[in-house]
Scaffold this motif. Sequence first.
Motif, PDB file in Angstrom:
ATOM      1  N   ILE A  39       0.846  -1.203   0.000  1.00 30.69           N
ATOM      2  CA  ILE A  39       0.000   0.000   0.000  1.00 30.69           C
ATOM      3  C   ILE A  39       0.876   1.246   0.000  1.00 30.69           C
ATOM      4  O   ILE A  39       0.677   2.169  -0.795  1.00 30.69           O
ATOM      5  CB  ILE A  39      -0.939  -0.001   1.220  1.00 30.69           C
ATOM      6  CG1 ILE A  39      -1.945  -1.135   1.072  1.00 30.69           C
ATOM      7  CG2 ILE A  39      -1.668   1.337   1.357  1.00 30.69           C
ATOM      8  CD1 ILE A  39      -2.663  -1.471   2.351  1.00 30.69           C
ATOM      9  N   LEU A  40       1.880   1.253   0.883  1.00 34.37           N
ATOM     10  CA  LEU A  40       2.787   2.405   0.916  1.00 34.37           C
ATOM     11  C   LEU A  40       3.525   2.542  -0.415  1.00 34.37           C
ATOM     12  O   LEU A  40       3.739   3.641  -0.911  1.00 34.37           O
ATOM     13  CB  LEU A  40       3.794   2.265   2.062  1.00 34.37           C
ATOM     14  CG  LEU A  40       3.220   2.248   3.472  1.00 34.37           C
ATOM     15  CD1 LEU A  40       4.339   2.326   4.502  1.00 34.37           C
ATOM     16  CD2 LEU A  40       2.257   3.412   3.700  1.00 34.37           C
ATOM     17  N   GLU A  41       3.884   1.396  -0.974  1.00 31.85           N
ATOM     18  CA  GLU A  41       4.560   1.419  -2.270  1.00 31.85           C
ATOM     19  C   GLU A  41       3.643   2.031  -3.337  1.00 31.85           C
ATOM     20  O   GLU A  41       4.087   2.814  -4.175  1.00 31.85           O
ATOM     21  CB  GLU A  41       4.959  -0.005  -2.673  1.00 31.85           C
ATOM     22  CG  GLU A  41       5.818  -0.070  -3.916  1.00 31.85           C
ATOM     23  CD  GLU A  41       6.140  -1.508  -4.315  1.00 31.85           C
ATOM     24  OE1 GLU A  41       5.287  -2.400  -4.105  1.00 31.85           O
ATOM     25  OE2 GLU A  41       7.248  -1.736  -4.841  1.00 31.85           O
ATOM     26  N   GLY A  42       2.353   1.675  -3.277  1.00 34.50           N
ATOM     27  CA  GLY A  42       1.379   2.252  -4.209  1.00 34.50           C
ATOM     28  C   GLY A  42       1.359   3.777  -4.094  1.00 34.50           C
ATOM     29  O   GLY A  42       1.360   4.491  -5.100  1.00 34.50           O
ATOM     30  N   ILE A  43       1.370   4.272  -2.859  1.00 31.92           N
ATOM     31  CA  ILE A  43       1.350   5.729  -2.642  1.00 31.92           C
ATOM     32  C   ILE A  43       2.651   6.349  -3.162  1.00 31.92           C
ATOM     33  O   ILE A  43       2.649   7.408  -3.787  1.00 31.92           O
ATOM     34  CB  ILE A  43       1.165   6.049  -1.137  1.00 31.92           C
ATOM     35  CG1 ILE A  43      -0.151   5.448  -0.632  1.00 31.92           C
ATOM     36  CG2 ILE A  43       1.198   7.550  -0.894  1.00 31.92           C
ATOM     37  CD1 ILE A  43      -0.331   5.523   0.881  1.00 31.92           C
ATOM     38  N   TYR A  44       3.756   5.643  -2.931  1.00 28.25           N
ATOM     39  CA  TYR A  44       5.063   6.114  -3.403  1.00 28.25           C
ATOM     40  C   TYR A  44       5.071   6.220  -4.936  1.00 28.25           C
ATOM     41  O   TYR A  44       5.530   7.197  -5.510  1.00 28.25           O
ATOM     42  CB  TYR A  44       6.149   5.152  -2.906  1.00 28.25           C
ATOM     43  CG  TYR A  44       7.558   5.651  -3.086  1.00 28.25           C
ATOM     44  CD1 TYR A  44       8.209   6.318  -2.056  1.00 28.25           C
ATOM     45  CD2 TYR A  44       8.251   5.450  -4.279  1.00 28.25           C
ATOM     46  CE1 TYR A  44       9.515   6.774  -2.204  1.00 28.25           C
ATOM     47  CE2 TYR A  44       9.553   5.908  -4.447  1.00 28.25           C
ATOM     48  CZ  TYR A  44      10.174   6.558  -3.406  1.00 28.25           C
ATOM     49  OH  TYR A  44      11.459   7.015  -3.559  1.00 28.25           O
ATOM     50  N   VAL A  45       4.511   5.191  -5.573  1.00 28.14           N
ATOM     51  CA  VAL A  45       4.451   5.189  -7.042  1.00 28.14           C
ATOM     52  C   VAL A  45       3.554   6.333  -7.527  1.00 28.14           C
ATOM     53  O   VAL A  45       3.869   7.016  -8.503  1.00 28.14           O
ATOM     54  CB  VAL A  45       3.941   3.821  -7.567  1.00 28.14           C
ATOM     55  CG1 VAL A  45       3.632   3.878  -9.058  1.00 28.14           C
ATOM     56  CG2 VAL A  45       4.960   2.724  -7.284  1.00 28.14           C
ATOM     57  N   LEU A  46       2.444   6.562  -6.824  1.00 28.38           N
ATOM     58  CA  LEU A  46       1.542   7.653  -7.205  1.00 28.38           C
ATOM     59  C   LEU A  46       2.284   8.995  -7.152  1.00 28.38           C
ATOM     60  O   LEU A  46       2.043   9.883  -7.959  1.00 28.38           O
ATOM     61  CB  LEU A  46       0.339   7.687  -6.247  1.00 28.38           C
ATOM     62  CG  LEU A  46      -0.799   8.626  -6.636  1.00 28.38           C
ATOM     63  CD1 LEU A  46      -1.540   8.101  -7.864  1.00 28.38           C
ATOM     64  CD2 LEU A  46      -1.788   8.812  -5.490  1.00 28.38           C
ATOM     65  N   SER A  47       3.206   9.111  -6.204  1.00 39.33           N
ATOM     66  CA  SER A  47       3.949  10.355  -6.054  1.00 39.33           C
ATOM     67  C   SER A  47       5.113  10.465  -7.037  1.00 39.33           C
ATOM     68  O   SER A  47       5.298  11.479  -7.690  1.00 39.33           O
ATOM     69  CB  SER A  47       4.481  10.447  -4.615  1.00 39.33           C
ATOM     70  OG  SER A  47       5.427  11.474  -4.509  1.00 39.33           O
ATOM     71  N   LEU A  48       5.891   9.396  -7.131  1.00 38.37           N
ATOM     72  CA  LEU A  48       7.172   9.497  -7.849  1.00 38.37           C
ATOM     73  C   LEU A  48       7.242   8.641  -9.112  1.00 38.37           C
ATOM     74  O   LEU A  48       8.285   8.571  -9.758  1.00 38.37           O
ATOM     75  CB  LEU A  48       8.316   9.134  -6.896  1.00 38.37           C
ATOM     76  CG  LEU A  48       8.539  10.197  -5.805  1.00 38.37           C
ATOM     77  CD1 LEU A  48       9.188   9.606  -4.577  1.00 38.37           C
ATOM     78  CD2 LEU A  48       9.383  11.341  -6.345  1.00 38.37           C
TER      79      LEU A  48
END
Length: 378
Positions: A39-48
């Motif tokens: 989930i955190l990785e998903g948010i990271y991908v959404l950002s960067l």
Amino acid sequence: MRLKSLKLINFRNYEDIQIEFSKGINIFIGANGVGKTNILEGIYVLSLTKSNRFGTDMDLIKMDTDNATVEGEVLYDDYSKWYQVAISKLGKKVYINKSQIKKISEYISNFCVTTFLPNDIDIIKGSPSIRRNVLNIQIGELYNNYLKILNEYNSLLKMRNEYLKRLNINSMADYKYLDVINEKMLDYSVKLYSFRFSYLQDINKILPMIFKKLSGISDLKIDYINNLGITEFNEEKIREILLNKWKRNLSKELMQGMTLYGLHRDDLMFSLKGHDAKIYASEGQQRLIVIAYKIAELLVFKKIKGEYPVLLLDDVFSEIDIKKRNNIIKYFNDEMQVIITTTDIEEIDENLVKNARIFKVKNGIIKGGHRNGRKGTR
Ligand SMILES: Nc1ncnc2c1ncn2[C@@H]1O[C@H](COP(=O)(O)OP(=O)(O)OP(=O)(O)O)[C@@H](O)[C@H]1O
Ligand SMILES: [Mg+2]
């Protein structure tokens, strides 16, 4: 800024989920291997637009499927934006408010995150390229033309390296063209150095104090390691020294077909009491140095952009003693949105838990704060 909702489709172990976040603290609890980090990785991908973990974009696509999509709505003071990253075997596309953004450098720096992840320790332990990457991402999130200039520098660097190779096999080739590339590279170098030195100056203003509060030890700073021998920004000096390095080492560069001097080779050193923390600091101290740096990052971001990035914490409290945990938590405030994962809620300070939205994660399913398909309230 805060993340209002996140949608993951065929992303890692998630088939199709939507998560509505609350402002303030959000906690994801679950056993090992259920999909918390994803989930955190998903948010990271959404950002960067790419993962913080090793591997390629293809690893993000759920096994036996062809495309992964990460979408999310981000709220700013008086408006919101819809972000989307679509990954397929043919490549990656990014969108803001449904319009495609052709240049990734224009996408990044809109929705920003700061992470406290277990492998962030590589900022100290890892190779120089990891530290350069961190520096580039951070400055890129702060100043939206930094990555554009960096891309231009990198294209010139590639061109320069190719031309060096050509000059090496064909001595009749025109050295004047190399001069032209050099001049252009000097222009970009000066701009990039100016961003880097000013960012590090901002960080170093607060880092020692933050580290002292976390650990009781003073005297932590970041040194900018470079092969020009410069310690502060000075345009003329940078131009003169860099040009000189290229001139004096031309035969070496020709032989290797590579640009040996310039900011693509630079590094950061976390200096604890004047010693390189990579060698000198203990494991626990290294972890705290990274956390101190991350807090400095948050505060510098707030100072420059007027708001906080979204904070992602992946199971970080388990390895830190209670007293230090509390010292870290003191830096959190109501204006920040924090997204935390843990296997054990007991590890998280009860004051944080009290006001948090709690999600339970079980093999690709999220329960609790999760409101599937329904729009949450601001
Ligand atoms: N491309 C993929 N397709 C399907 N499943 C995947 C893919 N990549 C990873 N996974 C699965 O995701 C799960 C790991 O998820 P994640 O790393 O988020 O776990 P976690 O809850 O953070 O665990 P831990 O507490 O151990 O850190 C594993 O079960 C792994 O098999
Ligand atoms: Mg994990």
